[in-house]
Design a protein around this motif. Structure first.
Motif, PDB file in Angstrom:
ATOM      1  N   PHE A   1      11.958  19.809  77.135  1.00 20.09           N
ATOM      2  CA  PHE A   1      11.260  20.573  78.136  1.00 20.09           C
ATOM      3  C   PHE A   1      11.803  20.156  79.490  1.00 20.09           C
ATOM      4  CE2 PHE A   1       8.509  19.988  74.480  1.00 20.09           C
ATOM      5  CZ  PHE A   1       8.201  21.305  74.166  1.00 20.09           C
ATOM      6  N   GLU A   2      11.791  21.082  80.424  1.00 22.57           N
ATOM      7  CA  GLU A   2      12.378  20.806  81.726  1.00 22.57           C
ATOM      8  C   GLU A   2      11.514  21.411  82.827  1.00 22.57           C
ATOM      9  OE1 GLU A   2      16.897  20.955  82.623  1.00 22.57           O
ATOM     10  OE2 GLU A   2      16.111  22.937  83.077  1.00 22.57           O
ATOM     11  N   VAL A   3      11.382  20.684  83.929  1.00 26.61           N
ATOM     12  CA  VAL A   3      10.642  21.145  85.108  1.00 26.61           C
ATOM     13  C   VAL A   3      11.551  20.983  86.314  1.00 26.61           C
ATOM     14  CG1 VAL A   3       8.630  20.752  86.591  1.00 26.61           C
ATOM     15  CG2 VAL A   3       8.437  20.457  84.109  1.00 26.61           C
ATOM     16  N   GLU A   4      11.620  22.013  87.138  1.00 24.88           N
ATOM     17  CA  GLU A   4      12.419  21.924  88.360  1.00 24.88           C
ATOM     18  C   GLU A   4      11.667  21.106  89.401  1.00 24.88           C
ATOM     19  OE1 GLU A   4      13.533  25.838  89.596  1.00 24.88           O
ATOM     20  OE2 GLU A   4      14.491  26.269  87.679  1.00 24.88           O
ATOM     21  N   LEU A   5      12.402  20.272  90.115  1.00 23.72           N
ATOM     22  CA  LEU A   5      11.809  19.436  91.148  1.00 23.72           C
ATOM     23  C   LEU A   5      11.665  20.218  92.448  1.00 23.72           C
ATOM     24  CD1 LEU A   5      13.725  16.095  90.608  1.00 23.72           C
ATOM     25  CD2 LEU A   5      11.443  16.691  89.838  1.00 23.72           C
ATOM     26  N   GLY A   6      10.663  19.868  93.213  1.00 25.23           N
ATOM     27  CA  GLY A   6      10.475  20.458  94.523  1.00 25.23           C
ATOM     28  C   GLY A   6      11.385  19.791  95.544  1.00 25.23           C
ATOM     29  N   MET A   7      11.490  20.373  96.719  1.00 31.53           N
ATOM     30  CA  MET A   7      12.344  19.841  97.769  1.00 31.53           C
ATOM     31  C   MET A   7      11.933  18.430  98.179  1.00 31.53           C
ATOM     32  SD  MET A   7      15.050  21.133  98.512  1.00 31.53           S
ATOM     33  CE  MET A   7      15.826  20.341  99.874  1.00 31.53           C
ATOM     34  N   GLU A   8      10.629  18.134  98.161  1.00 36.23           N
ATOM     35  CA  GLU A   8      10.198  16.792  98.572  1.00 36.23           C
ATOM     36  C   GLU A   8      10.718  15.731  97.621  1.00 36.23           C
ATOM     37  OE1 GLU A   8       7.349  18.803  95.997  1.00 36.23           O
ATOM     38  OE2 GLU A   8       8.057  19.368  97.974  1.00 36.23           O
TER      39      GLU A   8
ATOM     40  N   SER B   1      18.146  18.131  90.298  1.00 39.49           N
ATOM     41  CA  SER B   1      17.129  19.133  90.629  1.00 39.49           C
ATOM     42  C   SER B   1      16.120  19.397  89.516  1.00 39.49           C
ATOM     43  CB  SER B   1      17.799  20.444  91.037  1.00 39.49           C
ATOM     44  OG  SER B   1      18.504  20.988  89.940  1.00 39.49           O
ATOM     45  N   THR B   2      16.327  18.808  88.333  1.00 43.72           N
ATOM     46  CA  THR B   2      15.378  19.003  87.237  1.00 43.72           C
ATOM     47  C   THR B   2      15.010  17.665  86.607  1.00 43.72           C
ATOM     48  OG1 THR B   2      17.144  19.311  85.618  1.00 43.72           O
ATOM     49  CG2 THR B   2      16.270  21.306  86.658  1.00 43.72           C
ATOM     50  N   LYS B   3      13.865  17.657  85.959  1.00 44.64           N
ATOM     51  CA  LYS B   3      13.424  16.477  85.211  1.00 44.64           C
ATOM     52  C   LYS B   3      13.140  16.941  83.787  1.00 44.64           C
ATOM     53  CE  LYS B   3      10.078  12.720  85.316  1.00 44.64           C
ATOM     54  NZ  LYS B   3      10.892  11.553  85.300  1.00 44.64           N
ATOM     55  N   ARG B   4      13.645  16.203  82.800  1.00 47.30           N
ATOM     56  CA  ARG B   4      13.469  16.569  81.395  1.00 47.30           C
ATOM     57  C   ARG B   4      12.420  15.695  80.731  1.00 47.30           C
ATOM     58  NH1 ARG B   4      19.029  18.798  78.827  1.00 47.30           N
ATOM     59  NH2 ARG B   4      19.330  20.382  80.427  1.00 47.30           N
ATOM     60  N   PHE B   5      11.741  16.303  79.754  1.00 50.87           N
ATOM     61  CA  PHE B   5      10.660  15.640  79.034  1.00 50.87           C
ATOM     62  C   PHE B   5      10.812  15.869  77.543  1.00 50.87           C
ATOM     63  CE2 PHE B   5       9.142  16.685  83.208  1.00 50.87           C
ATOM     64  CZ  PHE B   5       8.428  15.563  83.605  1.00 50.87           C
ATOM     65  N   ILE B   6      10.384  14.895  76.764  1.00 47.30           N
ATOM     66  CA  ILE B   6      10.325  15.044  75.309  1.00 47.30           C
ATOM     67  C   ILE B   6       9.007  15.703  74.921  1.00 47.30           C
ATOM     68  CG2 ILE B   6      10.203  13.760  73.128  1.00 47.30           C
ATOM     69  CD1 ILE B   6      12.048  11.684  74.434  1.00 47.30           C
TER      70      ILE B   6
ATOM     71  N   VAL C   1       3.900  19.533  81.352  1.00 48.49           N
ATOM     72  CA  VAL C   1       2.842  20.331  81.985  1.00 48.49           C
ATOM     73  C   VAL C   1       2.145  19.514  83.072  1.00 48.49           C
ATOM     74  CG1 VAL C   1       0.573  21.395  81.589  1.00 48.49           C
ATOM     75  CG2 VAL C   1       2.471  21.879  80.030  1.00 48.49           C
ATOM     76  N   ARG C   2       1.799  18.268  82.773  1.00 48.38           N
ATOM     77  CA  ARG C   2       1.147  17.419  83.786  1.00 48.38           C
ATOM     78  C   ARG C   2       2.038  17.206  85.008  1.00 48.38           C
ATOM     79  NH1 ARG C   2      -0.948  15.249  79.159  1.00 48.38           N
ATOM     80  NH2 ARG C   2       0.723  13.754  78.862  1.00 48.38           N
ATOM     81  N   PHE C   3       3.320  16.952  84.794  1.00 45.56           N
ATOM     82  CA  PHE C   3       4.255  16.754  85.896  1.00 45.56           C
ATOM     83  C   PHE C   3       4.363  18.021  86.742  1.00 45.56           C
ATOM     84  CE2 PHE C   3       8.473  16.805  87.819  1.00 45.56           C
ATOM     85  CZ  PHE C   3       8.528  15.548  88.413  1.00 45.56           C
ATOM     86  N   ALA C   4       4.489  19.168  86.062  1.00 48.81           N
ATOM     87  CA  ALA C   4       4.621  20.440  86.785  1.00 48.81           C
ATOM     88  C   ALA C   4       3.375  20.720  87.623  1.00 48.81           C
ATOM     89  CB  ALA C   4       4.867  21.579  85.797  1.00 48.81           C
ATOM     90  N   LEU C   5       2.209  20.473  87.064  1.00 48.57           N
ATOM     91  CA  LEU C   5       0.975  20.705  87.816  1.00 48.57           C
ATOM     92  C   LEU C   5       0.845  19.740  88.987  1.00 48.57           C
ATOM     93  CD1 LEU C   5      -1.514  21.385  84.891  1.00 48.57           C
ATOM     94  CD2 LEU C   5      -0.710  23.025  86.604  1.00 48.57           C
ATOM     95  N   ALA C   6       1.232  18.491  88.798  1.00 48.20           N
ATOM     96  CA  ALA C   6       1.150  17.505  89.880  1.00 48.20           C
ATOM     97  C   ALA C   6       2.113  17.836  91.016  1.00 48.20           C
ATOM     98  CB  ALA C   6       1.451  16.105  89.344  1.00 48.20           C
ATOM     99  N   ARG C   7       3.248  18.429  90.693  1.00 50.82           N
ATOM    100  CA  ARG C   7       4.248  18.769  91.699  1.00 50.82           C
ATOM    101  C   ARG C   7       4.047  20.183  92.249  1.00 50.82           C
ATOM    102  NH1 ARG C   7       4.737  14.196  90.595  1.00 50.82           N
ATOM    103  NH2 ARG C   7       6.560  12.892  90.748  1.00 50.82           N
ATOM    104  N   GLN C   8       3.033  20.869  91.746  1.00 53.72           N
ATOM    105  CA  GLN C   8       2.745  22.240  92.153  1.00 53.72           C
ATOM    106  C   GLN C   8       3.949  23.153  91.942  1.00 53.72           C
ATOM    107  OE1 GLN C   8       1.223  21.629  96.106  1.00 53.72           O
ATOM    108  NE2 GLN C   8      -0.737  20.929  95.335  1.00 53.72           N
ATOM    109  N   LYS C   9       4.706  22.876  90.875  1.00 52.95           N
ATOM    110  CA  LYS C   9       5.820  23.709  90.422  1.00 52.95           C
ATOM    111  C   LYS C   9       5.495  24.064  88.970  1.00 52.95           C
ATOM    112  CE  LYS C   9       9.483  23.922  92.257  1.00 52.95           C
ATOM    113  NZ  LYS C   9      10.115  24.918  93.045  1.00 52.95           N
TER     114      LYS C   9
END
Length: 190
Positions: free
Chosen positions: A1-8, A41-46, A52-60
């Motif tokens: 699974f992958e989530v894109e990181l925000g600019m911050e 620019s992305t963070k991967r998860f197993i 989902v928690r990371f994406a919600l915390a980063r508002q992405k």
């Protein structure tokens, strides 16, 4: 699974990279700079729940599925075994990248340590929204206990699942189940 990181988040990595020895050489070479930026620019998860928690915390709130996965059953008991919950008033999009890809999950028997009367991948809190795009689902049920992609409350303001008709679902009694209680509060591992 992958989530894109925000600019911050990305700016912290870039600041650290800029301070590193040889940074000027990286910044001068555009092709190398693009490779480094794509990697950072992305963070991967197993685990989907961690993503989902990371994406919600980063508002992405977009989680990309990168390949077919088979999910282990959580070691949880109760009326309904739930893999992850989407908190009240949150929004998450689950989409395949380079797919469509499939999520398979097992609904085991009572001897497995995770026993319930039903199984659901997601429980949505009040006002939560789950968008699913280009992801297929398969429930492997060992007994007649029902399996659902998501459960939501029955009251006004209950969570909503937006899933197009072309999403394939195999092995489910119903894809979305409405329950009498606010399912987001009692959800298990996520």
């Amino acid at each position: 699974f992958e989530v894109e990181l925000g600019m911050e988040d990305l700016s912290i990595y870039l600041w650290a990279l800029r301070q590193a020895p040889g940074a000027d050489e990286v910044y001068r070479r555009e092709a190398l700079r693009k490779v480094v930026m794509a990697f950072l620019s992305t963070k991967r998860f197993i685990d989907l729940g961690d993503a989902v928690r990371f994406a919600l915390a980063r508002q992405k709130p977009v989680v990309h599925l990168l390949r077919n996965v088979t999910l282990p059953c959580p070691s949880q008991t109760g009326n309904c075994v739930i893999w992850w919950s989407i908190p009240s008033d949150s929004c998450v999009t689950l989409v395949s990248r380079g797919g469509p890809w499939r999520i398979r999950h097992s609904c085991p028997d009572a001897n497995s340590g995770a026993y319930g009367f039903c199984f659901a991948l997601f429980a949505l809190g009040r006002g939560a929204r789950l968008f699913i795009r280009d992801v297929h689902f398969e429930a492997v049920r060992q007994f007649d206990h029902p399996a659902y992609v998501a459960i939501v409350g029955m009251d006004q303001g209950a969570g909503v699942v937006d899933m197009p008709d072309d999403v394939q679902t195999v092995g489910y009694i119903e894809v979305i189940k409405a329950c009498y209680r606010d399912v987001g509060i009692a959800a298990g591992t996520g």
